[in-house]
Scaffold this motif. Structure first.
Motif, short mmCIF file in Angstrom:
data_model
loop_
_atom_site.label_atom_id
_atom_site.label_comp_id
_atom_site.label_asym_id
_atom_site.label_seq_id
_atom_site.Cartn_x
_atom_site.Cartn_y
_atom_site.Cartn_z
N THR A 38 -47.32 68.28 38.74
CA THR A 38 -46.84 68.69 40.06
C THR A 38 -47.77 68.21 41.17
OG1 THR A 38 -47.89 70.84 39.80
CG2 THR A 38 -45.54 70.69 39.25
N THR A 94 -43.07 78.90 35.41
CA THR A 94 -43.69 79.50 36.59
C THR A 94 -43.07 78.90 37.84
OG1 THR A 94 -45.42 77.83 36.76
CG2 THR A 94 -45.88 79.72 35.34
N THR A 95 -43.39 79.47 38.97
CA THR A 95 -42.86 78.94 40.24
C THR A 95 -43.75 77.86 40.82
OG1 THR A 95 -43.95 80.72 41.45
CG2 THR A 95 -41.63 81.05 40.85
N ASN A 96 -45.00 77.78 40.37
CA ASN A 96 -45.91 76.77 40.91
C ASN A 96 -46.81 76.21 39.81
OD1 ASN A 96 -47.39 79.06 40.50
ND2 ASN A 96 -48.47 78.99 42.45
N ARG A 100 -44.03 69.76 35.90
CA ARG A 100 -42.61 69.94 36.18
C ARG A 100 -41.84 69.20 35.09
NH1 ARG A 100 -39.02 67.70 41.23
NH2 ARG A 100 -37.09 68.73 40.59
N GLU A 116 -37.79 72.90 35.53
CA GLU A 116 -38.73 74.01 35.42
C GLU A 116 -40.16 73.54 35.67
OE1 GLU A 116 -36.52 76.49 31.90
OE2 GLU A 116 -37.44 74.59 31.37
N GLN A 117 -41.04 74.51 35.94
CA GLN A 117 -42.46 74.24 36.08
C GLN A 117 -43.22 75.09 35.06
OE1 GLN A 117 -44.21 73.90 39.99
NE2 GLN A 117 -42.17 73.79 40.90
#
Length: 134
Positions: A38, A94-96, A100, A116-117
């Motif tokens: 990411t 997760t969101t961060n 990715r 997704e991450q």
């Protein structure tokens, strides 16, 4: 007349035999897999996986044993939520996260479209197993 009828019946019989053979050669899973760190969104790695017959670009591009990924998909019936691999607990995305992933295509009658991450490779591999390599 009888000869024409016999010829037509023979041609119909050949088509009936050939049609299932063609359908049987279509892959039961056809996935396009991507991943990237990411922190570097333009650095994207991708490959394909097909199952039954097992193949795709993953074996040539990543030196990956595609048959292991296909075995995982077969055992899960194409349901990615049923993949439990590497002996670890499943980790939620997760969101961060640091990685990715994107998986699109079909597997054993199921349409797959995931973006997704993940916190890292360990979590990703414990969830998706052989679909991702590093």
């Amino acid at each position: 007349m009888l000869r024409k009828l016999a010829g037509a019946l023979a041609a119909t019989a050949l088509l009936a035999v050939a049609a299932p053979a063609a359908a049987a050669s279509d892959p039961q899973a056809d996935l396009f897999v991507q991943w990237n760190p990411t922190s570097r969104p333009t650095e994207v790695y991708s490959y394909t996986i097909t199952c039954d017959p097992d193949g795709g670009t993953a074996e040539t591009d990543w030196y990956m044993d595609v048959w292991r990924a296909c075995d995982d998909l077969r055992q899960a019936g194409g349901d990615l939520d049923k993949l439990y691999n590497q002996g670890g607990a499943k980790c939620p995305p997760t969101t961060n996260g640091a990685l990715r992933t994107r998986i699109t295509g079909t597997a054993y009658g199921k349409t797959i479209n995931r973006d997704e991450q993940w916190s890292g490779w360990t979590c990703l591999r414990s969830t998706y197993g052989w679909l991702f390599i590093y």
